[in-house]
Design an enzyme around this catalytic site. Structure first.
Site, PDB file in Angstrom:
ATOM      1  N   CYS A 100       5.361  11.288 -62.140  1.00  0.00           N
ATOM      2  CA  CYS A 100       4.812  10.337 -61.285  1.00  0.00           C
ATOM      3  C   CYS A 100       3.312  10.828 -61.285  1.00  0.00           C
ATOM      4  O   CYS A 100       2.953  11.786 -60.758  1.00  0.00           O
ATOM      5  CB  CYS A 100       5.411  10.074 -59.880  1.00  0.00           C
ATOM      6  N   CYS A 104      -1.035   4.681 -58.773  1.00  0.00           N
ATOM      7  CA  CYS A 104      -0.900   3.245 -58.757  1.00  0.00           C
ATOM      8  C   CYS A 104      -0.596   2.774 -57.335  1.00  0.00           C
ATOM      9  O   CYS A 104      -0.954   1.377 -57.330  1.00  0.00           O
ATOM     10  CB  CYS A 104       0.414   2.866 -59.622  1.00  0.00           C
ATOM     11  N   THR A 191       3.153   9.212 -51.618  1.00  0.00           N
ATOM     12  CA  THR A 191       2.947   9.723 -52.992  1.00  0.00           C
ATOM     13  C   THR A 191       1.495  10.296 -53.264  1.00  0.00           C
ATOM     14  O   THR A 191       0.871   9.358 -53.365  1.00  0.00           O
ATOM     15  CB  THR A 191       3.492   8.671 -53.848  1.00  0.00           C
ATOM     16  N   GLU A 257       4.960  14.201 -52.493  1.00  0.00           N
ATOM     17  CA  GLU A 257       5.216  13.475 -51.540  1.00  0.00           C
ATOM     18  C   GLU A 257       4.816  14.082 -50.252  1.00  0.00           C
ATOM     19  O   GLU A 257       5.047  15.479 -50.005  1.00  0.00           O
ATOM     20  CB  GLU A 257       6.678  13.175 -51.639  1.00  0.00           C
ATOM     21  N   HIS A 292       3.918  -3.140 -56.365  1.00  0.00           N
ATOM     22  CA  HIS A 292       4.625  -1.879 -56.871  1.00  0.00           C
ATOM     23  C   HIS A 292       6.040  -1.865 -57.587  1.00  0.00           C
ATOM     24  O   HIS A 292       6.384  -1.100 -58.306  1.00  0.00           O
ATOM     25  CB  HIS A 292       4.712  -1.042 -55.488  1.00  0.00           C
ATOM     26  N   TYR A 296       6.807  -0.030 -61.221  1.00  0.00           N
ATOM     27  CA  TYR A 296       7.843   0.819 -61.684  1.00  0.00           C
ATOM     28  C   TYR A 296       8.391   0.136 -63.151  1.00  0.00           C
ATOM     29  O   TYR A 296       9.185   0.980 -64.019  1.00  0.00           O
ATOM     30  CB  TYR A 296       9.087   0.649 -60.977  1.00  0.00           C
ATOM     31  N   CYS A 299       5.792   2.402 -65.437  1.00  0.00           N
ATOM     32  CA  CYS A 299       5.819   4.297 -65.157  1.00  0.00           C
ATOM     33  C   CYS A 299       7.083   4.487 -65.491  1.00  0.00           C
ATOM     34  O   CYS A 299       7.177   5.730 -66.005  1.00  0.00           O
ATOM     35  CB  CYS A 299       5.293   4.531 -63.683  1.00  0.00           C
ATOM     36  N   GLU A 447      12.996   8.376 -56.603  1.00  0.00           N
ATOM     37  CA  GLU A 447      11.827   7.423 -56.260  1.00  0.00           C
ATOM     38  C   GLU A 447      12.272   6.011 -56.949  1.00  0.00           C
ATOM     39  O   GLU A 447      11.836   4.926 -56.372  1.00  0.00           O
ATOM     40  CB  GLU A 447      10.728   7.828 -56.706  1.00  0.00           C
TER      41      GLU A 447
HETATM   42 FE1  SF4 Z   1       4.445   7.110 -59.345  1.00  0.00          FE
HETATM   43 FE2  SF4 Z   1       5.367   4.888 -60.460  1.00  0.00          FE
HETATM   44 FE3  SF4 Z   1       4.713   4.633 -58.174  1.00  0.00          FE
HETATM   45 FE4  SF4 Z   1       2.917   4.965 -60.272  1.00  0.00          FE
HETATM   46  S1  SF4 Z   1       4.181   3.426 -59.984  1.00  0.00           S
HETATM   47  S2  SF4 Z   1       2.812   6.038 -58.251  1.00  0.00           S
HETATM   48  S3  SF4 Z   1       3.764   6.660 -61.221  1.00  0.00           S
HETATM   49  S4  SF4 Z   1       6.080   6.030 -58.999  1.00  0.00           S
HETATM   50 FE    FE Z   2       6.390   5.498 -55.599  1.00  0.00          FE
END
Ligand code: SF4
Ligand code: FE
Length: 482
Positions: A100, A104, A191, A257, A292, A296, A299, A447
């Site tokens: 991660c 984002c 995060t 975290e 968000h 995902y 990412c 996550e």
């Molecule tokens: Fe982390 Fe993925 Fe969330 Fe970006 S979208 S902060 S990489 S978990």
């Molecule tokens: Fe996250």
């Protein structure tokens, strides 16, 4: 300056002085702590790739506020193309870090608050959108990293915020002053909080008329007086305290975290983007979650690419890469990974323009995307464990590999076929262990399950967006049912 170099970012973030605790101790030079230091590298990567001409189109965009080239992580999405590039950027970064990269959440929060503050102003004649724009211009021109904070501790889940015995279990306004407000509460599972210059705080859920003091949204410096940070532990985290690099799995990159507590923190007036407009908490939460959930779809796919690559390589090291059943399992992993990506791209492609002028994803498809993310990485990890073999859970330490007496024995018995270096096989198994059950599993699996909302949250949104009446109308028309 609009694009910081990774070194400039590092220098700037080191200036943040936190009231931080880890293992019950106050940590001063947090960026040097061996457990925290590798979490800075993936954020640095978001600055590094933005400097690379081959990634300029994906990693940067032109600000509609300043006309300057900015990092896409600080941008407002102005088209469907922007939404698609966002997902591609996240996949790219997942591929470069295998973890991660944290930046984002702030981007998603900026975009959710952008349209919501505009709509609040249109209804109530407030000045929140202007506040946001002034703040955002600085974020863009200084290329800052922003944390988006949504999740409150929530106390007794059967009770509303105002019914809790301790009102602080949901972050709320405790005092109003002429020049701002004082807030108290906590935001958990934050995060990349320490690696962010600013935090954009939003309500955790849809609030009611009696919950105006909980209906608050603002941005402040992460090192503001009154904020206490407690570092979240991860499985195998203490391996980072050992000198063996291999035993850490992914030694250079790691997520972060943090449990963040706000004890009477002052928020200046011009940093407030919502104060009491409870009727806009629901759209704000839904939009942030939607963005968000789309994230995902990029990412986790990039990290999945790395895991699939590692699994294909271990199959080769083990000499089984040509076996039809192994090839089929690898195909299944790719199929699952690309299904997630397809949803990330689809919800971007089907996005629409908001009255504020930015673009929002298709909420139904973004929620379907995240629902798949709560399942597929587990199956991908399961297949990876299957292919890697039991050695994943029984490999001795790197210290044993380098030991004078048992080292040669390990090297003899861990040898597979000619041309495969035992040290490389060892390193790869450690990486796979880390990704499927070690520190990296926190961001790849846990996550994926709970980040951006646990599975039931998506099912509620899918039910809301499903429009079953329209589907019933289809069949009635086909069968001529009145
Ligand atoms: Fe982390 Fe993925 Fe969330 Fe970006 S979208 S902060 S990489 S978990
Ligand atoms: Fe996250």
């Amino acid at each position: 300056m609009t694009l910081k170099t990774p070194e400039e970012y590092l220098e700037s973030i080191k200036k943040q002085k936190y009231n931080l605790y880890l293992f019950g101790e106050k940590i001063d030079n947090w960026y040097d702590h061996p457990i925290i230091a590798p979490t800075i590298n993936p954020v640095m990567k978001t600055y590094e790739l933005a400097q690379d001409p081959q990634y300029q189109e994906i990693m940067t965009s032109i600000s509609h506020l300043t006309g300057e080239r900015i990092n896409r992580f600080t941008s407002v999405h102005r088209s469907n193309e922007d939404l698609i590039k966002k997902v591609k950027m996240q996949r790219l970064l997942g591929q470069h870090t295998g973890c991660c990269f944290q930046r984002c959440v702030g981007m998603d929060a900026i975009n959710a608050v952008f349209s919501t503050s505009y709509e609040i102003d249109a209804k109530y004649g407030t000045k929140y959108h202007q506040n946001l724009l002034s703040w955002l211009k600085r974020i863009q021109s200084e290329d800052l990293t922003v944390d988006g904070a949504m999740t409150d501790p929530k106390g007794d889940r059967s009770k509303r915020p105002s019914e809790q015995t301790d009102p602080d279990l949901y972050l709320h306004i405790v005092e109003e002053k002429k020049n701002g407000i004082i807030v108290r509460g906590a935001k958990i599972h934050q995060t990349g909080f320490l690696n962010s210059h600013e935090v954009l705080v939003m309500p955790t859920m849809a609030m009611r008329e009696t919950e105006k003091q909980y209906s608050v949204c603002f941005a402040i410096d992460t090192a503001t007086k009154g904020i206490t940070c407690i570092y979240g532990r991860q499985p195998c985290d203490t391996r980072k305290l050992e000198e063996c690099l291999c035993d850490r799995g992914n030694p250079n990159y790691c997520g972060q975290e943090v449990f963040v507590i706000f004890e009477d923190v002052f928020i200046p007036k011009d940093r407030i983007f919502m104060k009491g407009e409870y009727d806009f908490t629901s759209p704000l939460v839904e939009r942030f979650a939607g963005y968000h959930r789309q994230s995902y779809g990029g990412c986790k796919v990039g990290v999945g690419d790395v895991l699939i690559g590692a699994t294909a390589l271990i199959a080769e090291y083990n000499g089984v890469e040509k076996a039809p059943l192994i090839r089929d399992k690898l195909v299944e992993m790719v199929h699952l990974n690309e299904t997630i990506y397809s949803c990330g791209i689809a919800c971007s492609y089907e996005g629409h323009k908001t009255p504020a002028g930015n673009y929002e994803i298709d909420l139904l498809l973004a929620n379907v995307c995240k629902q798949n993310v709560t399942r597929f990485p587990y199956e991908i990890a399961r297949l990876s464990e299957d292919i890697t073999g039991g050695i994943l859970a029984t490999l001795p330490s790197e210290k044993d590999l380098n030991n004078e007496t048992v080292g040669p024995l390990l090297k003899k018995y861990l040898k597979t076929h000619e041309g495969i270096n035992v040290e490389d096989r060892f390193k790869l198994i450690r990486f796979l262990e880390n990704m499927t059950m070690g520190t990296a599993a926190v961001s790849y699996k846990s996550e994926s399950m709970h980040g951006a909302g646990s599975p039931q949250a998506q099912r509620i949104m899918i039910a809301r967006q499903a429009n079953l009446e329209a589907k019933k109308a289809l069949i009635k028309k086909i069968l001529d049912i009145k």
